[in-house]
Design a protein around this motif. Structure first.
Motif, PDB file in Angstrom:
ATOM      1  N   ALA A 163      -4.843   3.049   1.079  1.00  0.00           N
ATOM      2  CA  ALA A 163      -5.160   1.838   1.819  1.00  0.00           C
ATOM      3  C   ALA A 163      -5.668   2.191   3.213  1.00  0.00           C
ATOM      4  CB  ALA A 163      -3.942   0.928   1.905  1.00  0.00           C
ATOM      5  N   ARG A 216       0.825   2.635   6.075  1.00  0.00           N
ATOM      6  CA  ARG A 216       0.553   2.230   4.695  1.00  0.00           C
ATOM      7  C   ARG A 216       0.211   3.456   3.883  1.00  0.00           C
ATOM      8  NH1 ARG A 216      -2.988  -3.252   5.482  1.00  0.00           N
ATOM      9  NH2 ARG A 216      -1.591  -4.251   6.934  1.00  0.00           N
ATOM     10  N   GLY A 258       0.786  -1.226   0.000  1.00  0.00           N
ATOM     11  CA  GLY A 258       0.000   0.000   0.000  1.00  0.00           C
ATOM     12  C   GLY A 258       0.817   1.274   0.000  1.00  0.00           C
ATOM     13  N   PRO A 288      -7.367   1.644  -3.796  1.00  0.00           N
ATOM     14  CA  PRO A 288      -7.233   0.205  -3.470  1.00  0.00           C
ATOM     15  C   PRO A 288      -8.254  -0.613  -4.254  1.00  0.00           C
ATOM     16  CG  PRO A 288      -7.235   1.549  -1.475  1.00  0.00           C
ATOM     17  CD  PRO A 288      -7.572   2.475  -2.596  1.00  0.00           C
TER      18      PRO A 288
END
Length: 642
Positions: free
Chosen positions: A279, A275, A158, A372
């Protein structure tokens, strides 16, 4: 880098001695290990330090000779376990969302079974023997590697440099070998050393019960089996292989502990750090899902009302970027961005400002197609000139026409690779430029963003650059393909004030010199007012006001939220001198708890009863200026002189 410790040194030296013993033992003691002396089951003596077995063979010699086969089998089984587990654990993070979900569930199922039970099942299928034992133990230990690798890969997958690689169209196998594996190598090395000890014990156990090495070959587990028969008459016959198994396992544990304790703490912080923002937005959205079901009907009604409430400002025909009715949904179904429409003209800097959680970064990442996998984005129009960003856009055009500058310069580059290789990747892949010319262009790009000694910087790793230099290098990387649109997602937040000013000056220079259009994301309304031509104010997933930077700087904002942001911003000029700062009471609503009416109503001083009924329509407040507020009256139309 690994810091040496006494335990690590002792483990490596001890294992080195055992490896040396495995090499020379068959040559030196091979004859003694097979010689039938006629003294069966002899006890400990000067001639036979550990006695003899049932055929009169020297137990110590056989134990030393068995070292080679035992270590070879253990290394092979550990290699099989590591290879299978690492490939499975990383493959799920470079594959699509369906493959990822299936792979993660498969890993969970495999881990739920004890390794020795799985090994026995595989050994029973393949039959007894050394090869079957190695395969069985290798397969049985692979889930442990897969689980750890998947967790480590998740912390890297991520991050911004992986998102950039995907934007550039880097194939999955290159993302795996170039970006994921190098950044999780240290903890995997620790697991390999620990798994070596476990694999050794498991292989010895299979040989002990007769499913491993078969006569006439023998390893430590097979010797332990034969020594069990003489445990009460000559315990030393079982003591030799037992000590060998225990000592080798302990030394491997020393190595594992030493590697874990001596691993570079900076690298470990990088691996276990935050991350990517996209994410993190997914996780935050998921945590707010508890009340989604109860508010689904209200959210749907609000969405329908918003689509029909008033006439939205239309994007001009010369717009480079056009976004109409962008809606982003979390995996749990709630709407994170609720109908955002915006445009950016060629050469224009458009700022997007708002509190954390207002949907700024999600909107930017949806435009760059870096959301994502589990987050879904829909829009009536999402277009960069003639490039439709909703469908299967050409990777070459997407990678070269949109540049992205991220918030954290420390996460913008792969820490395992040199700066030069990362800057030249897009040129070599999407422009077909050779290595030498790509490096020359990269050096020129670094020079244009005022980085000293650019040729030398290309040979350095990211940690060798300061925060400001890393952010300049990130801007150079984003501009290397001469993109038509630059998305800057809070590029100055992680920098100190002096470096912030330098980065803002650099972005102004790039805009004036190259005419690059920019979408600048920030939570600092002062930075937005000083840099941008036009400003969009976001709140709770919606744009609540659009105005020029001049109107914003002059305090001509109309929406109560924008006015509250201005009142909370320190000013050093004469107009702001002595004016006390104010705070905005309360907090923005969670996406799942967004009200049917105005999301700012609970914090607004101008709230009226009907603010809770429906989202306010956009109200014209001047030329290129509108705000969505029930308390506003439309500005009078002024006809231009003929």
């Amino acid at each position: 880098m690994i810091a040496w410790s006494k335990g690590l040194a002792a483990g490596l030296i001890g294992l080195g001695v055992i490896v040396l013993l495995a090499v020379v033992a068959p040559w030196i003691w091979g004859a003694d290990a097979t010689h039938l002396s006629g003294a069966a089951r002899a006890g400990v003596s000067g001639a036979h330090w550990l006695g003899t077995d049932a055929l009169g063979r020297d137990v110590l010699a056989r134990t030393l000779v068995a070292t080679r086969l035992t270590l070879v089998m253990t290394v092979l089984a550990t290699a099989i376990a590591g290879t299978l587990g690492i490939l499975l654990g990383t493959a799920v993070w470079v594959s699509g969302p369906r493959v990822r979900e299936t792979g993660l569930r498969l890993i969970d199922v495999m881990v739920s079974y004890p390794a020795i039970i799985l090994a026995l099942a595989v050994a029973a299928i393949l039959g007894a023997g050394a090869v079957a034992a190695v395969v069985a133990i290798g397969v049985a230990w692979s889930p442990a590697f897969a689980r750890l690798t998947a967790n480590l890969a998740a912390s890297v997958a991520g991050r911004d440099f992986v998102a950039t690689a995907r934007l550039l169209g880097v194939p999955p196998y290159r993302v795996l070998t170039r970006h994921l594996l190098p950044n999780i190598a240290e903890p995997l090395l620790v697991l390999l050393s620990v798994a070596f000890a476990g694999t050794l014990t498991a292989l010895s156990g299979l040989s002990f019960i007769g499913l491993g090495v078969q006569a006439p070959s023998y390893d430590w587990g097979a010797l332990l089996n034969t020594g069990l028969a003489a445990l009460y008459t000559n315990p030393a016959e079982a003591l030799g292989p037992a000590v060998a198994i225990t000592l080798t396992g302990v030394l491997a544990g020393f190595v594992g502990d030493g590697l874990a304790a001596g691993a570079d703490p900076h690298r470990m912080r990088v691996l276990g750090g935050r991350r990517g923002r996209a994410a993190a937005a997914t996780v935050a959205a998921s945590s707010a899902a508890a009340s989604a079901a109860s508010s689904a009907a209200a959210s749907s009604a609000a969405a329908r009302a918003e689509r029909t409430a008033g006439d939205r400002p239309q994007a001009p025909e010369d717009a480079l970027l056009t976004v109409d009715d962008l809606r982003i949904h979390a995996p749990t179904g709630e709407e994170l961005v609720a109908g955002v429409s915006l445009h950016v003209r060629p050469g224009e800097i458009v700022g997007v400002v708002g509190e954390s959680g207002s949907g700024k970064s999600l909107t930017a990442m949806a435009i760059a197609r870096l959301l994502p996998d589990a987050v879904r984005a829909d829009a009536s129009v999402l277009r960069l000139d003639d490039l439709d960003l909703r469908g299967a856009a050409s990777p070459d055009r997407l990678a070269t026409e949109i540049g992205v500058v991220y918030q954290d310069p420390a996460a913008s580059f792969n820490p395992a690779l040199r700066i030069g290789g990362q800057l030249t990747e897009v040129l070599r892949r999407h422009r077909g430029i050779g290595r030498a010319e790509a490096r020359e262009r990269a050096a020129r790009a670094l020079e244009r963003v005022h980085i000293t000694r650019p040729a030398a910087r290309l040979r350095q790793h990211p940690h060798e650059l300061s925060g400001g230099m890393r952010q300049r290098a990130m801007i150079a990387s984003a501009l290397l393909t001469e993109p038509r649109l630059l998305i800057a997602d809070e590029p100055t937040t992680a920098l100190d004030v002096t470096v912030q000013a330098e980065i803002l000056d650099l972005l102004r220079e790039v805009n004036r010199r190259d005419g690059t259009a920019m979408l600048f994301i920030s939570h600092d309304i002062g930075v937005i007012a000083s840099l941008c031509h036009r400003v969009l104010v976001m709140y709770s997933g919606r744009i609540v006001e659009e105005l020029s930077a001049a109107d914003l700087a002059a305090g001509r904002a109309r929406h109560p939220y924008t006015r509250a942001l201005l009142a909370a911003t320190p000013r050093l000029d004469a107009a702001g001198g002595g004016t006390p700062l104010t705070t905005i009471p309360g907090r923005p609503p969670a996406p799942a708890g967004r009200p049917a009416g105005c999301a700012f109503a609970s914090r607004c001083e101008l709230v009226m009863p009907h603010c809770a009924d429906a989202p306010p329509p956009p109200v014209r407040a001047g030329e290129d200026h509108w705000a969505a507020c029930h308390a506003l009256e439309p500005a009078p139309q002024v006809e231009s002189a003929p």
